[in-house]
Design an enzyme around this catalytic site. Structure first.
Site, PDB file in Angstrom:
ATOM      1  CB  SER A  42      -3.831   8.103  -3.970  1.00 54.92           C
ATOM      2  OG  SER A  42      -2.404   8.206  -4.255  1.00 54.92           O
ATOM      3  CG  HIS A  57      -0.404   3.937  -4.219  1.00 48.66           C
ATOM      4  ND1 HIS A  57      -1.649   3.370  -4.578  1.00 48.66           N
ATOM      5  CD2 HIS A  57      -0.764   5.022  -4.199  1.00 48.66           C
ATOM      6  CE1 HIS A  57      -2.298   4.209  -4.938  1.00 48.66           C
ATOM      7  NE2 HIS A  57      -2.035   5.687  -4.808  1.00 48.66           N
TER       8      HIS A  57
END
Length: 244
Positions: free
Chosen positions: A134, A170
């Site tokens: 991330s 994501h």
């Protein structure tokens, strides 16, 4: 040097729930360690939790996962001050740097105050495998899509730019990231972007994308390019890694 050439593993994964621990390292973390080429001793992994404010709970869970995996793990903390005497020597003494998720905007600001941006570049050139999830993925690129500034996703464009692309993390679980990333490519903010579904990682040698890998089935990676003023997306089928 550990890895034979500068190596980055940029992911939207790396952890899974444990049976007796809260989290375990999943296949993407193990793959980053494998790429370092370490053998004959316990791998040395540096965990950098800046994006989550060096949260003690996160650090404890990652340390527990490293113990189960058989890795020697060192936390590099910058709050309230660096927890090691020589930050650069500490980074260079490890096989893998794993950067956790959280706020990539805050991470970049704090790293620059402490000179860690330049240290990471030197570590990359020296063969330390740079990896993360991330925010710990976006930081290596020119930038990407982030919720660092609030619940509405925005662009961050001041990444370390070791990799000359945008980054989308994501991609399958946060519905706003794909359309924003497409807009950023279409308007020329990024001329090309590399994206990952949850559980997928991208492996780079130097600045060249050499492989997409996954720890979960039926997931994908994507390359989004600007063509004639619009974003064109190409799906990449990743290689499924052995179960951790």
């Amino acid at each position: 040097m550990t890895a034979p050439e500068p190596t980055i593993v940029a992911t939207s994964g790396g952890f899974r729930p444990g049976r007796r621990t809260r989290v375990l390292f999943d296949a993407l973390v193990h793959h980053a360690v494998d790429l370092s080429g370490v053998h004959g001793r316990r791998p040395r992994v540096l965990h950098v939790g800046t994006a989550a404010g060096d949260a003690e709970m996160v650090a404890a869970r990652v340390a527990e996962a490293a113990r189960v995996a058989g890795y020697d793990l060192t936390p590099l903390q910058l709050f309230p001050m660096p927890n090691v005497e020589d930050v650069e020597a500490t980074v260079l003494d490890h096989d893998v740097v794993w950067v956790g998720g959280g706020s990539v905007a805050n991470l970049l600001a704090v790293w620059r105050v402490h000179g860690l941006d330049a240290i990471m570049r030197r570590a990359w050139r020296s063969g330390v495998v740079l990896a993360g999830v991330s925010a710990g993925s976006i930081c290596w690129y020119q930038g990407g899509t982030t919720d660092s500034f609030g619940p509405d996703l925005r662009a961050v464009t001041d990444g370390l730019a070791l990799l000359p692309y945008g980054n989308g993390v994501h991609y399958d679980s946060d519905e706003g990231r794909r359309p924003l990333l497409h807009r950023l490519v279409a308007d020329g903010t990024f001329t090309e972007a590399h994206c990952t579904d949850d559980g997928v990682g991208l492996v780079y040698r130097g600045t060249r994308l050499v492989e997409a890998v996954a720890e979960l089935p039926r997931k994908a990676a994507y390359v989004v390019r600007r063509e004639d003023g619009r974003a064109v997306e190409e799906r990449i089928e990743p290689r499924l890694l052995p179960s951790a």
